[in-house]
Design an enzyme around this catalytic site. Structure first.
Site, PDB file in Angstrom:
ATOM      1  CG  HIS A 102       3.479   7.675  -2.090  1.00 41.80           C
ATOM      2  ND1 HIS A 102       2.701   7.384  -3.182  1.00 41.80           N
ATOM      3  CD2 HIS A 102       2.877   7.056  -1.040  1.00 41.80           C
ATOM      4  CE1 HIS A 102       1.681   6.634  -2.824  1.00 41.80           C
ATOM      5  NE2 HIS A 102       1.763   6.424  -1.528  1.00 41.80           N
ATOM      6  CD  GLU A 125       4.394   4.797   1.789  1.00 42.96           C
ATOM      7  OE1 GLU A 125       3.501   4.004   2.157  1.00 42.96           O
ATOM      8  OE2 GLU A 125       4.808   4.842   0.605  1.00 42.96           O
ATOM      9  CG  ASP A 141       3.705   0.465   0.781  1.00 42.21           C
ATOM     10  OD1 ASP A 141       2.813   1.057   1.410  1.00 42.21           O
ATOM     11  OD2 ASP A 141       4.359   0.994  -0.141  1.00 42.21           O
ATOM     12  CG  HIS A 200       1.581   0.079  -2.929  1.00 43.16           C
ATOM     13  ND1 HIS A 200       0.409  -0.181  -3.623  1.00 43.16           N
ATOM     14  CD2 HIS A 200       1.283   1.065  -2.041  1.00 43.16           C
ATOM     15  CE1 HIS A 200      -0.547   0.614  -3.176  1.00 43.16           C
ATOM     16  NE2 HIS A 200      -0.056   1.376  -2.223  1.00 43.16           N
TER      17      HIS A 200
END
Length: 319
Positions: free
Chosen positions: A59, A87, A89, A102
């Protein structure tokens, strides 16, 4: 003569030290990569089989002390310990570039302030990232283009949405020919349908947390071979959803970032042994992939499960 021999011996000793150091450096910097060359490889990799090898999705890339969220150096640190998806963003800058971070604001994870959308790429590149303890590092905020190119031949990125549309994310994968190294996160069945219509080669992470949602996806027109499924951020005690997804040939993922990871970070889980037991329980319940902030810790916990599977798994060729 003796001096010459001593001098020669000294050179040999120094060369040996340099050689050993070089070997150690190479071993320490070896990355655990996935061997995926095209979209068909990715579809086969995520196709559920009983001998599937459990693995991790880091994450925000697996941030920790010295390594910020959504940072290429952090991605490399994670892969130096474990096989992992990463992952990340994306956000637009003022001048329509796309950076990887993020939050929509700069304050928490960098020494910049204000909204990303109020800064040009040049301005954003002048800032430096903070680690999980708020310590400033030397690392820059990467662009999405930089991250997409870096990932090729190493791992698979999971591209979250933030303010980027499905169309914009599909376009970026097409532009970089990143089919073997980038997955799109689709929060709704409608988004999954849109992505599939735009490009049938792209694999997606879809959100299906009930049998009803699974049956709805059956009628979506999107093949199960094009997806793996995020089931829950909470521990799953009823394996029914996992079983139904497996019957359809897709893998399942459960998140532990806000459960076991958070509890361990707060001291509510007291020991590594207890933490390892909790992580292993996720796989025992039916999940194939664990999404975690503490990706390296999860990797250590499930290492023996991975090795047991890799000995005979049809998926071993991808690791």
């Amino acid at each position: 003569m003796k001096n010459s021999i001593k001098h020669f011996a000294g050179i040999l000793a120094l060369s040996a030290i340099v050689f050993i150091t070089a070997i150690s450096f190479k071993q320490e910097n070896k990355l655990f990569t996935f061997k995926l060359h095209n979209a068909n490889d990715v579809k086969e990799f995520f196709r559920y089989t009983p001998d599937a090898v459990p693995f991790i999705s880091a994450h925000r890339g697996g941030a920790r002390k010295g390594y910020p969220e959504n940072c290429i150096a952090t991605f490399e640190n994670t892969l130096s310990h474990v096989h992992s998806l990463l992952e990340m963003d994306p956000h637009y800058t003022k001048d329509s570039a796309i950076v990887v971070m993020h939050d929509p604001t700069l304050d928490r994870t960098s020494n910049g302030t204000g909204k990303i959308a109020d800064h040009t790429l040049q301005e954003i590149k002048s800032y430096r990232l903070k680690d999980v303890d708020g310590n400033l590092t030397s690392y820059q905020i990467p662009t999405l283009d930089e991250v997409l190119e870096w990932a090729k031949g190493k791992t698979m990125l999971v591209m979250d949405m933030k303010e980027l549309s499905i169309e914009a994310r599909v376009k970026k994968i097409q532009e970089h020919k990143a089919y073997a190294s980038t997955i799109i996160m689709a929060y709704t069945i409608a988004d999954a349908q849109k992505c599939y219509k735009l490009d049938k080669n792209i694999v997606m992470e879809v959100m299906l947390n009930s049998v009803e949602k699974i049956k709805e996806f059956d009628n979506s027109g999107v093949p199960w071979q094009n997806v793996f499924v995020f089931v829950s951020q909470k521990p799953v005690t009823d394996p029914t959803v996992f079983n139904e997804i497996h019957k359809r040939g897709a893998m399942c993922m459960e998140g532990v970032a806000f459960s076991y990871d958070a509890a361990y970070t707060k001291g509510e889980i007291k020991s590594v042994d207890e933490l390892n037991k909790d992580y292993k329980s996720v796989i025992a319940a039916g999940a194939d992939i664990i999404e975690a902030n503490l990706a390296i810790e999860v990797g250590a916990a499930i290492h023996d499960l991975q090795q047991a599977k890799l000995a005979s798994s049809s998926k071993a060729k991808f690791f």
